[in-house]
Design an enzyme around this catalytic site. Sequence first.
Site, mmCIF file in Angstrom:
data_model
loop_
_atom_site.group_PDB
_atom_site.id
_atom_site.type_symbol
_atom_site.label_atom_id
_atom_site.label_comp_id
_atom_site.label_asym_id
_atom_site.label_seq_id
_atom_site.Cartn_x
_atom_site.Cartn_y
_atom_site.Cartn_z
ATOM 1 N N HIS A 78 -2.066 4.198 9.919
ATOM 2 C CA HIS A 78 -0.719 4.650 10.284
ATOM 3 C C HIS A 78 -0.835 5.886 11.172
ATOM 4 C CE1 HIS A 78 -0.391 2.353 6.520
ATOM 5 N NE2 HIS A 78 0.866 2.115 6.809
ATOM 6 N N HIS A 102 0.844 -1.213 0.000
ATOM 7 C CA HIS A 102 0.000 0.000 0.000
ATOM 8 C C HIS A 102 0.875 1.258 0.000
ATOM 9 C CE1 HIS A 102 -0.233 -0.692 4.654
ATOM 10 N NE2 HIS A 102 0.789 0.092 4.383
ATOM 11 N N HIS A 161 9.943 -4.360 4.268
ATOM 12 C CA HIS A 161 10.455 -2.987 4.219
ATOM 13 C C HIS A 161 10.626 -2.432 5.626
ATOM 14 C CE1 HIS A 161 6.106 -2.038 4.466
ATOM 15 N NE2 HIS A 161 6.324 -0.734 4.522
ATOM 16 N N GLU A 207 3.568 -5.626 8.477
ATOM 17 C CA GLU A 207 2.260 -5.427 7.833
ATOM 18 C C GLU A 207 1.764 -6.686 7.130
ATOM 19 O OE1 GLU A 207 2.362 -0.603 6.986
ATOM 20 O OE2 GLU A 207 3.022 -1.939 5.387
HETATM 21 C C1 DHB Z 1 6.037 2.977 2.364
HETATM 22 C C2 DHB Z 1 5.387 1.780 2.603
HETATM 23 C C3 DHB Z 1 4.371 1.705 3.551
HETATM 24 O O1 DHB Z 1 3.704 0.563 3.857
HETATM 25 C C4 DHB Z 1 3.970 2.834 4.233
HETATM 26 O O2 DHB Z 1 2.949 2.725 5.108
HETATM 27 C C5 DHB Z 1 4.617 4.037 4.022
HETATM 28 C C6 DHB Z 1 5.649 4.108 3.071
HETATM 29 C C7 DHB Z 1 7.115 3.074 1.346
HETATM 30 O O3 DHB Z 1 7.615 2.023 0.905
HETATM 31 O O4 DHB Z 1 7.481 4.174 0.964
HETATM 32 FE FE FE Z 2 2.305 0.875 5.605
#
Ligand code: DHB
Ligand code: FE
Length: 282
Positions: free
Chosen positions: A59, A12, A193, A240
């Site tokens: 978030h 997302h 990530h 996540e």
């Molecule tokens: C990114 C990914 C996320 O899940 C998020 O909530 C905010 C930023 C990203 O990869 O930039």
């Molecule tokens: Fe996120």
Amino acid sequence: MARIVAGAGTSHIPAVGAALDRGEAGNDYWRPIFAGFEPAREWIAGVAPDVAIIVYNDHASAFSLELTPTFTLGLADRFLPADQGYGRRKVPAVEGNPELATHLLERLVAEEFDMAQALEMDVDHGLTVPLSVFCGAPDAWPFPVIPLAVNVIKYPQPTARRCMRLGEAIGRAVASFGEDLRVAVIGTGGMSHQLQGERAGMWNPEFDHAFLDDLTADPERLAGLDHVSLVREAGSEGMELIMWLVMRGALGDAPREAYRFYHYPASNTALGLIAFDCEPAK
Ligand code: DHB
Ligand code: FE
């Protein structure tokens, strides 16, 4: 009776929404990514769900760090895109389905999942970016959505196994709803990530591919991933991915993989997407 006909998992990434909103989806960086969304858009148009349950995380947009429920069902008939610091995203409001959402609430609480209930809740990029991924930029979203927010941003998050079991209970709850509805379940977030600290920018393609493979082949292995392993392998925000397990639990025994897309780089990480059909091929 209502039935779950399809499911999907997708990242997302907020920059994907921003690229679309700013008309930058055709530039060199984003073109291959949006090309990868095309088959997913055709797929969901073919599924034509009457309603989608979108399992996502807030978030700290609708909730605050002072008030963080573990699982929240959105019961409203309408949800507005949240203001995440730059005004509300200029995408359509999200229509809900209070009847099915209330039925899910009753059945899930009866099954001892202590859901919080939201009669008013703004939805952030965790929910609106996946709608953009699957539906592009329409004047109105093509199906109503029941938001299911899962706490992944604050310790202690629910376990991966708890998320899978919640998905299974959602499957039973949908099957006990009297109206004849085709329901899709979409889990958002991930893949590997991390956005802060020494490992900011990390990604782990081996982990991501194994996760995608095992959504079909061995979902119980994924349900057994503990939080420390998830953070080590997938990064702090890789947590996540537990929301994809809510989706997978809801799909039952043998969903068929219909489409998969994995691309690096996208914003701070890789972008992953997988789609499943639950009904026999026509
Ligand atoms: C990114 C990914 C996320 O899940 C998020 O909530 C905010 C930023 C990203 O990869 O930039
Ligand atoms: Fe996120």
